[in-house]
Design an enzyme around this catalytic site. Structure first.
Site, PDB file in Angstrom:
ATOM      1  N   LYS A  49      23.409  35.744   8.078  1.00 35.41           N
ATOM      2  CA  LYS A  49      22.707  36.384   8.645  1.00 35.41           C
ATOM      3  C   LYS A  49      21.387  37.110   9.038  1.00 35.41           C
ATOM      4  O   LYS A  49      21.257  37.081   7.757  1.00 35.41           O
ATOM      5  CB  LYS A  49      23.576  37.414  10.034  1.00 35.41           C
ATOM      6  CG  LYS A  49      25.141  37.184  10.410  1.00 35.41           C
ATOM      7  CD  LYS A  49      25.661  38.318  10.889  1.00 35.41           C
ATOM      8  CE  LYS A  49      26.842  37.328  10.965  1.00 35.41           C
ATOM      9  NZ  LYS A  49      27.308  38.875  11.994  1.00 35.41           N
ATOM     10  N   TYR A  65      28.202  32.850  20.665  1.00 34.95           N
ATOM     11  CA  TYR A  65      29.516  33.792  20.860  1.00 34.95           C
ATOM     12  C   TYR A  65      29.811  33.770  22.356  1.00 34.95           C
ATOM     13  O   TYR A  65      30.450  34.915  22.367  1.00 34.95           O
ATOM     14  CB  TYR A  65      27.578  34.930  20.484  1.00 34.95           C
ATOM     15  CG  TYR A  65      28.045  35.174  19.416  1.00 34.95           C
ATOM     16  CD1 TYR A  65      28.729  35.852  19.121  1.00 34.95           C
ATOM     17  CD2 TYR A  65      26.247  35.545  18.876  1.00 34.95           C
ATOM     18  CE1 TYR A  65      28.542  35.982  16.909  1.00 34.95           C
ATOM     19  CE2 TYR A  65      26.184  35.641  18.020  1.00 34.95           C
ATOM     20  CZ  TYR A  65      27.052  36.119  16.662  1.00 34.95           C
ATOM     21  OH  TYR A  65      26.883  36.303  15.151  1.00 34.95           O
ATOM     22  N   PHE A 104      29.144  44.420  24.052  1.00 35.66           N
ATOM     23  CA  PHE A 104      27.798  43.842  23.132  1.00 35.66           C
ATOM     24  C   PHE A 104      27.668  43.148  22.542  1.00 35.66           C
ATOM     25  O   PHE A 104      26.962  42.347  21.876  1.00 35.66           O
ATOM     26  CB  PHE A 104      29.635  44.080  21.426  1.00 35.66           C
ATOM     27  CG  PHE A 104      30.801  43.450  21.106  1.00 35.66           C
ATOM     28  CD1 PHE A 104      30.731  42.491  20.575  1.00 35.66           C
ATOM     29  CD2 PHE A 104      31.889  44.776  21.642  1.00 35.66           C
ATOM     30  CE1 PHE A 104      31.940  41.768  21.107  1.00 35.66           C
ATOM     31  CE2 PHE A 104      32.940  42.735  21.917  1.00 35.66           C
ATOM     32  CZ  PHE A 104      32.632  42.352  21.296  1.00 35.66           C
ATOM     33  N   ARG A 148      36.521  32.980   4.444  1.00 36.88           N
ATOM     34  CA  ARG A 148      37.196  34.341   5.227  1.00 36.88           C
ATOM     35  C   ARG A 148      37.597  34.934   3.909  1.00 36.88           C
ATOM     36  O   ARG A 148      37.317  36.607   4.041  1.00 36.88           O
ATOM     37  CB  ARG A 148      38.140  33.637   6.300  1.00 36.88           C
ATOM     38  CG  ARG A 148      37.860  32.832   7.494  1.00 36.88           C
ATOM     39  CD  ARG A 148      36.290  33.953   8.121  1.00 36.88           C
ATOM     40  NE  ARG A 148      36.922  34.565   8.658  1.00 36.88           N
ATOM     41  CZ  ARG A 148      35.968  35.511   9.952  1.00 36.88           C
ATOM     42  NH1 ARG A 148      35.785  35.135  10.136  1.00 36.88           N
ATOM     43  NH2 ARG A 148      36.966  36.538  10.407  1.00 36.88           N
ATOM     44  N   THR A 204      35.952  41.834   9.224  1.00 40.47           N
ATOM     45  CA  THR A 204      34.112  42.048   9.860  1.00 40.47           C
ATOM     46  C   THR A 204      33.603  43.256   9.709  1.00 40.47           C
ATOM     47  O   THR A 204      32.554  43.448   9.961  1.00 40.47           O
ATOM     48  CB  THR A 204      34.828  41.742  11.300  1.00 40.47           C
ATOM     49  OG1 THR A 204      35.370  40.782  11.411  1.00 40.47           O
ATOM     50  CG2 THR A 204      33.440  41.705  12.116  1.00 40.47           C
ATOM     51  N   ARG A 258      30.912  40.891   2.489  1.00 42.66           N
ATOM     52  CA  ARG A 258      30.645  41.841   2.982  1.00 42.66           C
ATOM     53  C   ARG A 258      31.363  43.745   2.298  1.00 42.66           C
ATOM     54  O   ARG A 258      30.645  44.264   2.436  1.00 42.66           O
ATOM     55  CB  ARG A 258      31.895  42.294   4.609  1.00 42.66           C
ATOM     56  CG  ARG A 258      30.968  41.249   5.493  1.00 42.66           C
ATOM     57  CD  ARG A 258      31.879  40.591   6.241  1.00 42.66           C
ATOM     58  NE  ARG A 258      31.638  40.288   7.406  1.00 42.66           N
ATOM     59  CZ  ARG A 258      32.390  38.936   8.060  1.00 42.66           C
ATOM     60  NH1 ARG A 258      32.989  39.775   8.524  1.00 42.66           N
ATOM     61  NH2 ARG A 258      31.567  38.214   8.965  1.00 42.66           N
ATOM     62  N   ASN A 318      27.003  42.830   8.712  1.00 44.44           N
ATOM     63  CA  ASN A 318      27.552  42.575   7.603  1.00 44.44           C
ATOM     64  C   ASN A 318      26.895  40.993   7.417  1.00 44.44           C
ATOM     65  O   ASN A 318      28.613  40.556   6.833  1.00 44.44           O
ATOM     66  CB  ASN A 318      29.164  42.906   8.606  1.00 44.44           C
ATOM     67  CG  ASN A 318      29.256  41.446   9.657  1.00 44.44           C
ATOM     68  OD1 ASN A 318      28.352  40.348  10.316  1.00 44.44           O
ATOM     69  ND2 ASN A 318      30.401  41.281  10.518  1.00 44.44           N
ATOM     70  N   HIS A 346      28.281  35.455   8.621  1.00 45.50           N
ATOM     71  CA  HIS A 346      29.372  34.409  10.166  1.00 45.50           C
ATOM     72  C   HIS A 346      30.130  33.613   9.227  1.00 45.50           C
ATOM     73  O   HIS A 346      29.981  33.003   8.471  1.00 45.50           O
ATOM     74  CB  HIS A 346      28.688  34.321  10.666  1.00 45.50           C
ATOM     75  CG  HIS A 346      29.428  33.384  11.609  1.00 45.50           C
ATOM     76  ND1 HIS A 346      30.819  34.319  12.708  1.00 45.50           N
ATOM     77  CD2 HIS A 346      29.743  31.984  12.428  1.00 45.50           C
ATOM     78  CE1 HIS A 346      31.272  33.207  13.310  1.00 45.50           C
ATOM     79  NE2 HIS A 346      30.850  32.278  12.802  1.00 45.50           N
ATOM     80  N   GLU A 371      31.429  25.343  15.171  1.00 43.37           N
ATOM     81  CA  GLU A 371      30.818  25.418  15.012  1.00 43.37           C
ATOM     82  C   GLU A 371      29.789  24.649  14.132  1.00 43.37           C
ATOM     83  O   GLU A 371      29.031  24.930  14.504  1.00 43.37           O
ATOM     84  CB  GLU A 371      30.927  26.899  14.149  1.00 43.37           C
ATOM     85  CG  GLU A 371      31.911  27.980  14.846  1.00 43.37           C
ATOM     86  CD  GLU A 371      31.563  28.908  14.315  1.00 43.37           C
ATOM     87  OE1 GLU A 371      31.677  30.247  15.141  1.00 43.37           O
ATOM     88  OE2 GLU A 371      32.206  29.712  12.713  1.00 43.37           O
TER      89      GLU A 371
END
Length: 154
Positions: free
Chosen positions: A12, A52, A60, A88, A94, A105, A115, A118, A131
């Site tokens: 990100k 998203y 949010f 993951r 998250t 993270r 964070n 993704h 995605e």
């Protein structure tokens, strides 16, 4: 039994700005995953809203879109046995405050909204393909065999 699969990962804007892209790529390579697609890019409003989309209408949502379009990202596709779950696990929770040290993270994140990374959701079947298709054309993904695959898989 695990299965060879592809998964979407994005460093990100906060991770790019902090210079963590190379470290993150190295962690996945060190794990034995294979990079089959990468794109350094600026996400526009339409792509962000589509990416998203599942959060549209939530309080949010606007903040997610604003943040992901605030700077460049590194979009990637990684391949390997059980790649979605492996990625993951390496990313951590998250919320970085709940992530174990040693996860991406856990090592680099402090704030839920910043964070660093993704990755496709392993609990949402098909999210990886959705995605990948959002960010990459089929001809942007490379099929190849790494010389070390014989040492990684039985």
């Amino acid at each position: 039994m695990s299965e060879r699969e592809r998964t979407f990962v994005m460093v990100k804007p906060d991770g790019v700005q902090r210079g963590l892209t190379g470290e993150i790529i190295s962690r996945f390579e060190d794990r034995g995953l294979k990079l089959v697609g990468a794109k350094f890019m600026q996400i526009d409003q339409d792509l962000a809203e589509e990416h998203y989309g599942e959060h549209e209408g939530k309080p949010f949502f606007d903040g997610l879109v604003e943040f992901i379009t605030s700077g460049p990202v590194m979009a990637m596709v990684w391949e390997g046995d059980d790649a979605i779950r492996q990625v993951r696990h390496m990313m951590g929770e998250t919320d970085p405050a709940e992530s174990a040290p040693g996860t991406i993270r856990g090592d680099f994140g402090l704030d839920l909204g910043r964070n660093v990374i993704h990755g496709s959701d392993h609990e949402d079947p098909g999210s990886n393909e959705r995605e990948i298709d959002l960010f990459f054309d089929e001809d942007e993904l490379v099929d190849y065999e790494k010389v070390d695959e014989g040492w990684l898989y039985e």
